[in-house]
Design a protein around this motif. Structure first.
Motif, PDB file in Angstrom:
ATOM      1  N   ARG A 118       0.822  -1.222   0.000  1.00 39.16           N
ATOM      2  CA  ARG A 118       0.000   0.000   0.000  1.00 39.16           C
ATOM      3  C   ARG A 118       0.849   1.262   0.000  1.00 39.16           C
ATOM      4  NH1 ARG A 118      -4.506   0.139   4.312  1.00 39.16           N
ATOM      5  NH2 ARG A 118      -4.965   1.997   3.123  1.00 39.16           N
ATOM      6  N   ALA A 119       2.063   1.165   0.497  1.00 40.57           N
ATOM      7  CA  ALA A 119       2.925   2.342   0.567  1.00 40.57           C
ATOM      8  C   ALA A 119       3.462   2.742  -0.808  1.00 40.57           C
ATOM      9  CB  ALA A 119       4.094   2.088   1.521  1.00 40.57           C
ATOM     10  N   ILE A 120       3.605   1.774  -1.717  1.00 42.49           N
ATOM     11  CA  ILE A 120       4.271   2.063  -2.993  1.00 42.49           C
ATOM     12  C   ILE A 120       3.374   1.973  -4.212  1.00 42.49           C
ATOM     13  CG2 ILE A 120       6.531   1.366  -2.140  1.00 42.49           C
ATOM     14  CD1 ILE A 120       6.127  -1.319  -3.566  1.00 42.49           C
ATOM     15  N   THR A 121       2.189   1.415  -4.081  1.00 41.30           N
ATOM     16  CA  THR A 121       1.330   1.157  -5.233  1.00 41.30           C
ATOM     17  C   THR A 121       0.998   2.410  -6.032  1.00 41.30           C
ATOM     18  OG1 THR A 121       0.356  -0.757  -4.150  1.00 41.30           O
ATOM     19  CG2 THR A 121      -0.910   0.214  -5.918  1.00 41.30           C
ATOM     20  N   ILE A 122       0.625   3.470  -5.371  1.00 42.37           N
ATOM     21  CA  ILE A 122       0.176   4.682  -6.075  1.00 42.37           C
ATOM     22  C   ILE A 122       1.309   5.266  -6.915  1.00 42.37           C
ATOM     23  CG2 ILE A 122      -0.671   7.030  -5.747  1.00 42.37           C
ATOM     24  CD1 ILE A 122      -2.172   5.921  -3.274  1.00 42.37           C
ATOM     25  N   GLY A 123       2.514   5.301  -6.352  1.00 44.12           N
ATOM     26  CA  GLY A 123       3.653   5.818  -7.098  1.00 44.12           C
ATOM     27  C   GLY A 123       3.953   4.972  -8.325  1.00 44.12           C
ATOM     28  N   LEU A 124       3.897   3.653  -8.166  1.00 41.74           N
ATOM     29  CA  LEU A 124       4.167   2.773  -9.304  1.00 41.74           C
ATOM     30  C   LEU A 124       3.090   2.908 -10.380  1.00 41.74           C
ATOM     31  CD1 LEU A 124       5.483  -0.448  -7.534  1.00 41.74           C
ATOM     32  CD2 LEU A 124       6.790   1.265  -8.800  1.00 41.74           C
ATOM     33  N   GLN A 125       1.850   3.075  -9.977  1.00 45.06           N
ATOM     34  CA  GLN A 125       0.773   3.258 -10.953  1.00 45.06           C
ATOM     35  C   GLN A 125       0.982   4.538 -11.758  1.00 45.06           C
ATOM     36  OE1 GLN A 125      -2.877   3.177  -8.722  1.00 45.06           O
ATOM     37  NE2 GLN A 125      -2.757   0.985  -8.337  1.00 45.06           N
ATOM     38  N   GLU A 126       1.375   5.585 -11.086  1.00 42.55           N
ATOM     39  CA  GLU A 126       1.594   6.858 -11.768  1.00 42.55           C
ATOM     40  C   GLU A 126       2.792   6.753 -12.714  1.00 42.55           C
ATOM     41  OE1 GLU A 126      -0.154  10.303 -12.608  1.00 42.55           O
ATOM     42  OE2 GLU A 126      -0.822   9.066 -10.947  1.00 42.55           O
ATOM     43  N   TYR A 127       3.821   6.028 -12.292  1.00 40.79           N
ATOM     44  CA  TYR A 127       4.980   5.812 -13.158  1.00 40.79           C
ATOM     45  C   TYR A 127       4.573   5.063 -14.423  1.00 40.79           C
ATOM     46  CZ  TYR A 127       9.146   3.620 -15.038  1.00 40.79           C
ATOM     47  OH  TYR A 127      10.118   3.166 -15.901  1.00 40.79           O
ATOM     48  N   VAL A 128       3.782   4.007 -14.261  1.00 35.40           N
ATOM     49  CA  VAL A 128       3.325   3.228 -15.422  1.00 35.40           C
ATOM     50  C   VAL A 128       2.513   4.112 -16.361  1.00 35.40           C
ATOM     51  CG1 VAL A 128       1.804   1.321 -16.132  1.00 35.40           C
ATOM     52  CG2 VAL A 128       3.430   0.985 -14.264  1.00 35.40           C
ATOM     53  N   GLU A 129       1.692   4.987 -15.807  1.00 36.80           N
ATOM     54  CA  GLU A 129       0.916   5.900 -16.641  1.00 36.80           C
ATOM     55  C   GLU A 129       1.829   6.829 -17.439  1.00 36.80           C
ATOM     56  OE1 GLU A 129      -2.363   9.482 -16.179  1.00 36.80           O
ATOM     57  OE2 GLU A 129      -2.093   8.085 -14.522  1.00 36.80           O
ATOM     58  N   ALA A 130       2.865   7.373 -16.788  1.00 36.62           N
ATOM     59  CA  ALA A 130       3.786   8.283 -17.471  1.00 36.62           C
ATOM     60  C   ALA A 130       4.558   7.564 -18.572  1.00 36.62           C
ATOM     61  CB  ALA A 130       4.752   8.904 -16.461  1.00 36.62           C
ATOM     62  N   VAL A 131       5.070   6.376 -18.276  1.00 34.12           N
ATOM     63  CA  VAL A 131       5.819   5.603 -19.275  1.00 34.12           C
ATOM     64  C   VAL A 131       4.907   5.211 -20.436  1.00 34.12           C
ATOM     65  CG1 VAL A 131       7.008   3.401 -19.662  1.00 34.12           C
ATOM     66  CG2 VAL A 131       7.555   4.774 -17.660  1.00 34.12           C
ATOM     67  N   SER A 132       3.688   4.830 -20.112  1.00 33.08           N
ATOM     68  CA  SER A 132       2.733   4.441 -21.162  1.00 33.08           C
ATOM     69  C   SER A 132       2.410   5.617 -22.076  1.00 33.08           C
ATOM     70  CB  SER A 132       1.432   3.923 -20.544  1.00 33.08           C
ATOM     71  OG  SER A 132       1.682   2.794 -19.758  1.00 33.08           O
TER      72      SER A 132
END
Length: 166
Positions: A118-132
């Motif tokens: 739960r501590a890292i999920t939001i950051g990783l999701q946003e990263y995936v969105e930016a890379v995508s």
């Protein structure tokens, strides 16, 4: 006013007769007892876990902010000449985000990732969105999860030990 309330309107309770600042005799705690030592070690373990969780939350916030900034930057693309410059700048920003993800991987090294999910999920999701989004602008196609994961494999030259997140 009733007789129970008295003249001040305050009703005295049973526990008001006990002294507040004094311990009951015979109830002193032995700080070297096995139970107290066990609780002390549990406290230290929980404090360390909480500190790690907080560090991961902070890193995740940093990842989220930088990923959002990259997305906003990519939204500014209006023409072909300006596109290459912005894509280059976005790649530099995403490299910085990957360095933050490397720090997350180092924090999670040897840990059960699911305890800190739960501590890292939001950051990783946003990263995936930016890379995508960046990949879509470059190629007009969607990026696969395998391609994203390949960017998140860190070798020994990156940090002294090999880590992978996602």
């Amino acid at each position: 006013m009733s007789n129970k309330e008295g003249s001040g309107g305050f009703r005295k309770r049973k526990h008001d007769n006990f002294p507040h600042n004094q311990r009951r005799e015979g109830k002193d705690v032995n700080s070297s007892s096995p139970v107290m030592l066990a609780f002390k070690s549990f406290q230290q373990e929980l404090d360390a876990r909480h500190d790690k969780y907080e560090r991961l939350v902070k890193l995740s916030r940093d990842i989220t902010v930088e990923s959002k900034r990259t997305i906003f930057l990519l939204h500014r693309i209006t023409s072909a000449p300006d596109m290459e410059e912005i894509l280059t700048e976005s790649e530099i920003k995403l490299d910085g985000v990957r360095q933050k993800i490397l720090q997350v991987a180092q924090e999670l090294s040897g840990e059960d990732m699911h305890q800190f999910h739960r501590a890292i999920t939001i950051g990783l999701q946003e990263y995936v969105e930016a890379v995508s989004f960046q990949h879509f602008i470059k190629t007009r196609s969607l990026i696969s999860m395998d391609e994203i994961n390949k960017q998140l494999i860190f070798t020994t030259e990156d940090n002294g030990k090999e880590n992978k997140t996602c």
